[in-house]
Design an enzyme around this catalytic site. Sequence first.
Site, mmCIF file in Angstrom:
data_model
loop_
_atom_site.group_PDB
_atom_site.id
_atom_site.type_symbol
_atom_site.label_atom_id
_atom_site.label_comp_id
_atom_site.label_asym_id
_atom_site.label_seq_id
_atom_site.Cartn_x
_atom_site.Cartn_y
_atom_site.Cartn_z
ATOM 1 N NE ARG A 1 2.747 -4.312 9.879
ATOM 2 C CZ ARG A 1 4.049 -4.106 9.675
ATOM 3 N NH1 ARG A 1 4.939 -4.786 10.351
ATOM 4 N NH2 ARG A 1 4.459 -3.211 8.799
ATOM 5 C CD GLN B 1 -0.035 3.726 3.070
ATOM 6 O OE1 GLN B 1 -1.054 3.655 2.395
ATOM 7 N NE2 GLN B 1 0.560 2.663 3.591
ATOM 8 C CG ASP C 1 1.498 -0.555 10.199
ATOM 9 O OD1 ASP C 1 0.320 -0.492 9.794
ATOM 10 O OD2 ASP C 1 2.449 -0.033 9.597
ATOM 11 N NE ARG D 1 -4.227 -1.775 2.087
ATOM 12 C CZ ARG D 1 -3.027 -1.551 2.607
ATOM 13 N NH1 ARG D 1 -1.999 -2.284 2.236
ATOM 14 N NH2 ARG D 1 -2.864 -0.604 3.492
ATOM 15 N N GLY E 1 0.825 -1.205 0.000
ATOM 16 C CA GLY E 1 0.000 0.000 0.000
ATOM 17 C C GLY E 1 0.860 1.256 0.000
ATOM 18 N NE ARG F 1 -2.428 -5.667 9.242
ATOM 19 C CZ ARG F 1 -1.338 -4.984 8.908
ATOM 20 N NH1 ARG F 1 -1.138 -3.769 9.402
ATOM 21 N NH2 ARG F 1 -0.453 -5.506 8.090
HETATM 22 C C1 S3P Z 1 2.835 3.931 6.253
HETATM 23 C C2 S3P Z 1 1.740 4.532 6.792
HETATM 24 C C3 S3P Z 1 0.654 3.804 7.468
HETATM 25 C C4 S3P Z 1 1.055 2.367 7.799
HETATM 26 C C5 S3P Z 1 1.792 1.709 6.676
HETATM 27 C C6 S3P Z 1 3.054 2.483 6.355
HETATM 28 C C7 S3P Z 1 3.853 4.770 5.583
HETATM 29 O O1 S3P Z 1 -0.480 3.771 6.608
HETATM 30 O O2 S3P Z 1 -0.061 1.599 8.157
HETATM 31 O O3 S3P Z 1 2.157 0.391 7.009
HETATM 32 O O4 S3P Z 1 4.983 4.284 5.345
HETATM 33 O O5 S3P Z 1 3.566 5.941 5.284
HETATM 34 P P1 S3P Z 1 -1.530 5.021 6.578
HETATM 35 O O6 S3P Z 1 -0.772 6.222 6.206
HETATM 36 O O7 S3P Z 1 -2.539 4.685 5.522
HETATM 37 O O8 S3P Z 1 -2.119 5.072 7.943
#
Ligand code: S3P
Length: 437
Positions: free
Chosen positions: A392, A165, A315, A118, A90, A346
Amino acid sequence: MTARRGSALSGPARAPGDKSMSHRALILGAMATGITEIDGLLEGDDVLATARAALAFGAGVERLGEGRWRVTGHGGFKQPSGVIDCGNAGTGVRLLMGAAAGYPVTAAFDGDASLRKRPMKRVADPLAGMGARFEWRGEADRLPLTLTGGGLSAIDHVQTVASAQIKSAILLAGLNAAGVTSVTEPVPSRDHTERMLRAFGAEVGVLPHGEGWRVTLRGGQALTGTPVSVPGDPSSAAFPLAAALVVPGSQVTVEGVMLNPLRTGLFETWREMGADLTVSNRRMAGGEEVGDLTARHSKLTGVVVPPGRAASMIDEYPVLAATAAFAGGATVMRGIGEMRVKESDRIALMAAGLQACGVAVEEEAEGFTVTGGPGNGSVRGGATVVTHGDHRIAMSHLILGLAAAEPVTVDEPGMIATSFPGFVELMRGLGADIASA
Ligand code: S3P
């Protein structure tokens, strides 16, 4: 793969490189001009997919040795040929879409069965607001999709949920947008993109905003390649540390773990539960605070996890839930609806897996409560857990199996390599009884 109760765990271990920083180092290296030498890169499947994407977008990408990679950037993404397959990642796909949106390219993105489930509009909508065009090749909001970038204008984006993200995708697009882009978050999410953009020579502004902050970035700033040292991933270190907390007589030290305060909510929560968890040898590495973490077997007590802490441990709730199964009383985890749209749902899978192992779990729309019984063997175990290919979920149940009365088996253990290649070997090195069958 099956985990069984056995002897105490002991020894030093080293967590693999941080996944968030590894994706970013490759992507920024590919956007920059010049050479970015990376050490400590996580060589998990997620990050390897991003390395292939960087190559497809025209950067030079070479593996120099274990965890040592060289990215040669040509100052922007070039038109790729073929589909950018981000596998299970993701973070990889969302950050790459943000970066690609800033350049005049048309790129098709896809992923594995889990990634295809997703939501992608959370990134596509703000990027479309900046001028990128999206074509959904299947269902709207889901991969596969085609993105056409270039000619962007800055936006002011206000997030209702803190998501690094989404923030990162917008900031990376904002680098090549006209004007000043801003992202406002209700609570701060991990800031690796901001830190790394600065290391690559960009100016990033941060202003307090309520409980959160507003991050600003002026478009048109050029990035220059720079060395990046990736410290150990706290999200991965959590698994051997969790095992030490629940297996009697154990003491495990994980060295070189990144301690960015926006990533350490789990460690704070464990301490509130009574965990004997100490940090030594604090130092700076790769622009981040790093330390060696030692966990010893502890008598844990359930706590209410403050929902405001969710962003700093989003996470880690699966492994927290596994340790909560051995804590006296209830551990209440709320305000974590985002967990339902990770590599799997999850909340649902942890609830089902723990219940199959005899643990009392109450599931809610945006959270769950685990009521544990203190002491070794208080958890029955004796189940085969469905992981829907979520690394995980698999690792959390294997940790549970190390202290449960009966063995715990997980399906699809191969997916652990997305974030933690060498997990089983590392755990066996500490004395864990984890068998392939
Ligand atoms: C991440 C942000 C998180 C996290 C993912 C890694 C990142 O997701 O759950 O494993 O590296 O920016 P979200 O930004 O969607 O919360």
